[in-house]
Scaffold this motif. Structure first.
Motif, PDB file in Angstrom:
ATOM      1  N   ILE A   1       0.869  -1.182   0.000  1.00 52.17           N
ATOM      2  CA  ILE A   1       0.000   0.000   0.000  1.00 52.17           C
ATOM      3  C   ILE A   1       0.903   1.228   0.000  1.00 52.17           C
ATOM      4  CG2 ILE A   1      -1.814   1.296   1.167  1.00 52.17           C
ATOM      5  CD1 ILE A   1      -2.659  -1.286   2.547  1.00 52.17           C
ATOM      6  N   GLY A   2       0.926   1.946  -1.119  1.00 51.63           N
ATOM      7  CA  GLY A   2       1.695   3.169  -1.211  1.00 51.63           C
ATOM      8  C   GLY A   2       0.912   4.327  -0.622  1.00 51.63           C
ATOM      9  N   VAL A   3       1.450   4.952   0.408  1.00 50.59           N
ATOM     10  CA  VAL A   3       0.756   6.028   1.120  1.00 50.59           C
ATOM     11  C   VAL A   3       1.297   7.378   0.656  1.00 50.59           C
ATOM     12  CG1 VAL A   3       0.183   7.024   3.362  1.00 50.59           C
ATOM     13  CG2 VAL A   3       0.423   4.530   3.121  1.00 50.59           C
ATOM     14  N   ASP A   4       0.397   8.204   0.149  1.00 50.00           N
ATOM     15  CA  ASP A   4       0.738   9.554  -0.309  1.00 50.00           C
ATOM     16  C   ASP A   4      -0.049  10.554   0.522  1.00 50.00           C
ATOM     17  OD1 ASP A   4       1.486  11.832  -1.740  1.00 50.00           O
ATOM     18  OD2 ASP A   4      -0.120  11.554  -3.198  1.00 50.00           O
TER      19      ASP A   4
ATOM     20  N   VAL B   1       3.941  -7.409  -7.671  1.00 47.35           N
ATOM     21  CA  VAL B   1       3.278  -7.606  -6.384  1.00 47.35           C
ATOM     22  C   VAL B   1       1.997  -6.786  -6.383  1.00 47.35           C
ATOM     23  CG1 VAL B   1       4.655  -5.753  -5.341  1.00 47.35           C
ATOM     24  CG2 VAL B   1       3.571  -7.452  -3.865  1.00 47.35           C
ATOM     25  N   ASP B   2       0.930  -7.310  -5.796  1.00 48.56           N
ATOM     26  CA  ASP B   2      -0.329  -6.562  -5.719  1.00 48.56           C
ATOM     27  C   ASP B   2      -0.102  -5.243  -4.994  1.00 48.56           C
ATOM     28  OD1 ASP B   2      -1.782  -8.542  -6.991  1.00 48.56           O
ATOM     29  OD2 ASP B   2      -2.325  -9.558  -5.136  1.00 48.56           O
ATOM     30  N   SER B   3      -0.696  -4.149  -5.516  1.00 50.00           N
ATOM     31  CA  SER B   3      -0.426  -2.825  -4.962  1.00 50.00           C
ATOM     32  C   SER B   3      -1.680  -1.968  -4.926  1.00 50.00           C
ATOM     33  CB  SER B   3       0.645  -2.102  -5.788  1.00 50.00           C
ATOM     34  OG  SER B   3       1.848  -2.829  -5.830  1.00 50.00           O
ATOM     35  N   LEU B   4      -1.767  -1.149  -3.895  1.00 52.53           N
ATOM     36  CA  LEU B   4      -2.812  -0.153  -3.744  1.00 52.53           C
ATOM     37  C   LEU B   4      -2.151   1.202  -3.486  1.00 52.53           C
ATOM     38  CD1 LEU B   4      -5.182  -2.085  -1.281  1.00 52.53           C
ATOM     39  CD2 LEU B   4      -5.409  -1.926  -3.767  1.00 52.53           C
ATOM     40  N   ILE B   5      -2.917   2.276  -3.705  1.00 51.57           N
ATOM     41  CA  ILE B   5      -2.491   3.629  -3.350  1.00 51.57           C
ATOM     42  C   ILE B   5      -3.490   4.187  -2.343  1.00 51.57           C
ATOM     43  CG2 ILE B   5      -2.273   6.015  -4.179  1.00 51.57           C
ATOM     44  CD1 ILE B   5       0.065   4.422  -5.027  1.00 51.57           C
TER      45      ILE B   5
ATOM     46  N   GLY C   1     -11.655   2.261  -9.906  1.00 44.68           N
ATOM     47  CA  GLY C   1     -10.412   2.058  -9.166  1.00 44.68           C
ATOM     48  C   GLY C   1     -10.436   2.434  -7.701  1.00 44.68           C
ATOM     49  N   LEU C   2     -11.584   2.872  -7.173  1.00 42.20           N
ATOM     50  CA  LEU C   2     -11.657   3.280  -5.770  1.00 42.20           C
ATOM     51  C   LEU C   2     -12.179   2.121  -4.925  1.00 42.20           C
ATOM     52  CD1 LEU C   2     -11.459   5.561  -3.625  1.00 42.20           C
ATOM     53  CD2 LEU C   2     -13.824   6.162  -4.211  1.00 42.20           C
ATOM     54  N   LEU C   3     -11.364   1.668  -3.951  1.00 42.32           N
ATOM     55  CA  LEU C   3     -11.776   0.565  -3.084  1.00 42.32           C
ATOM     56  C   LEU C   3     -12.622   1.036  -1.912  1.00 42.32           C
ATOM     57  CD1 LEU C   3      -9.219  -0.698  -4.566  1.00 42.32           C
ATOM     58  CD2 LEU C   3      -9.039  -2.154  -2.543  1.00 42.32           C
ATOM     59  N   GLY C   4     -12.269   2.201  -1.358  1.00 41.62           N
ATOM     60  CA  GLY C   4     -13.018   2.656  -0.195  1.00 41.62           C
ATOM     61  C   GLY C   4     -12.493   3.964   0.338  1.00 41.62           C
TER      62      GLY C   4
ATOM     63  N   VAL D   1      -8.518   4.880  -0.688  1.00 41.52           N
ATOM     64  CA  VAL D   1      -7.713   3.728  -1.092  1.00 41.52           C
ATOM     65  C   VAL D   1      -8.108   3.319  -2.501  1.00 41.52           C
ATOM     66  CG1 VAL D   1      -7.039   1.368  -0.544  1.00 41.52           C
ATOM     67  CG2 VAL D   1      -7.512   2.991   1.309  1.00 41.52           C
ATOM     68  N   MET D   2      -7.104   3.244  -3.379  1.00 41.59           N
ATOM     69  CA  MET D   2      -7.347   3.014  -4.805  1.00 41.59           C
ATOM     70  C   MET D   2      -6.443   1.917  -5.351  1.00 41.59           C
ATOM     71  SD  MET D   2      -7.486   7.069  -5.798  1.00 41.59           S
ATOM     72  CE  MET D   2      -6.367   7.456  -4.447  1.00 41.59           C
ATOM     73  N   ASP D   3      -6.857   1.356  -6.461  1.00 41.30           N
ATOM     74  CA  ASP D   3      -6.049   0.386  -7.180  1.00 41.30           C
ATOM     75  C   ASP D   3      -4.843   1.091  -7.791  1.00 41.30           C
ATOM     76  OD1 ASP D   3      -5.575  -2.194  -8.633  1.00 41.30           O
ATOM     77  OD2 ASP D   3      -5.984  -0.899 -10.355  1.00 41.30           O
TER      78      ASP D   3
END
Length: 344
Positions: free
Chosen positions: A137-140, A172-176, A204-207, A265-267
């Motif tokens: 999970i890349g945190v910006d 690797v599976d990744s989220l932003i 692309g928006l998970l939540g 949280v996005m794809d």
């Protein structure tokens, strides 16, 4: 998109929670680290390492080769602890990820962004192969990773775009996760939210997640242990602060409201595919190569600013020059060199 929620994505998985903007993004990553743990994941904290000029006056990210007392995982990744430190031109300093590791009382992942997007990719794949990481999970903090390159107040696009390119190419599976839209005083909150809406329109928006009191208490302690301004803004918003807050020596303004206490949280692949900056710097072998690519798009980066500030040291000129003046002159220099601006 593989996952339908953050809860589903992290449950029973080993998750690397990675600050992708360098510096104080490590504090925002601590917040997501705690949320991942609450949702049943097994988190490890990490960050690309690039300190603000006020902390490290030498231009550019800190390379892995400058680090002492670390566990090497490859040419661009290592585990650091509270006793780790960097040596830069004979001067010792403690990067924010080291402070974060000390705060958590466990080792954290140092990612060397000086080696470009390929270095970030190799670091993430080393975390997968050697640490068993199943999701990143890349945190910006702020939302600059969503920038298109045409925004007038975009100060630091380089770290975010290189990190996003590394996430987009790693196996690797990744989220932003955008934490605190507009919290760094660059893109406005409304602009970041409009870009998030674009990602949402593509599925692309998970939540959307908010801070609770337990997490606020953690953030309060984390922002005291880790030097940061942007990561403090969501906490202030949660505590009820409103209105304009000046940061970065008065060069930027954050408009505080409860919206800054939210995280989106996005794809990661969806975010990468809509980013002309990340796609442009994909495959780069060094941060200077990535900088040159963005310069050709008339984008003045944080590395340009650091070099201009460094070169001004010892100047005999008595004329006061603001950071805004330096940036404006730098953009003008790129235009005179024939750069081609991004169109939105």
């Amino acid at each position: 998109m593989k996952f339908k929620s953050l809860e589903e994505a992290v449950a029973n998985r080993k998750v690397l929670v990675l600050g992708i903007g360098g510096g104080g993004d490590a504090a925002g990553a601590v917040y997501l680290y705690q949320k991942v743990r609450r949702f049943g994941g097994r988190p490890i904290l990490g960050s690309v390492v690039w300190e603000r000029y006020a902390i490290d006056p030498y231009p550019g990210p800190i390379p892995l080769e400058a680090m002492v007392d670390v566990d090497i995982l490859g040419d661009s990744a290592a585990l650091v602890s509270g006793s780790s430190y960097a040596v830069r031109f004979g001067r010792q300093l403690r990067p924010q990820i080291v402070r974060a590791a000390e705060f958590l009382g466990e080792k954290a992942l140092f990612v060397d962004i000086s080696k470009g997007s390929e270095g970030v990719r190799r670091a993430l794949e080393a975390a997968r192969d050697q640490l068993g990481v199943e999701l990143v999970i890349g945190v910006d903090v702020g939302g600059d990773a969503l920038a298109l390159g045409c925004e007038e107040n975009l100060w630091s696009p380089l770290a975010d775009s290189v990190s996003l390119a590394g996430l987009g190419s790693a196996g690797v599976d990744s989220l932003i996760a955008v934490h605190g839209p507009g919290a760094d005083g660059e893109l406005s909150t409304d602009q970041v939210l409009s870009y998030i809406a674009d990602v949402a329109a593509q599925g692309g928006l998970l939540g959307i997640y908010g801070i609770n009191e337990e997490e606020a208490e953690l953030l309060d302690r984390a922002t005291k242990a880790i030097e940061t301004e942007a990561s403090l803004m969501p906490l202030l918003a949660f505590r009820g602060r409103r209105g304009d807050q000046r940061i970065r020596g008065g060069t930027r303004t954050v408009r505080l409201s409860p919206v800054l206490a939210t995280t989106y949280v996005m794809d990661a692949l969806t975010v990468y595919n809509r980013s002309p900056l990340a796609r442009a710097v994909s495959g780069t072998m060094g941060i200077s190569q990535a900088r040159q690519i963005l310069n050709s798009m008339c984008i003045y980066t944080e590395l340009d600013l650091e070099y201009d500030l460094f070169n001004m040291r010892g100047s005999t000129s008595s004329r006061p020059v603001s950071l805004e003046d330096i940036r404006r002159e730098g953009i003008g220099r790129l235009v005179r060199q024939g750069c081609r601006p991004v169109k939105c």
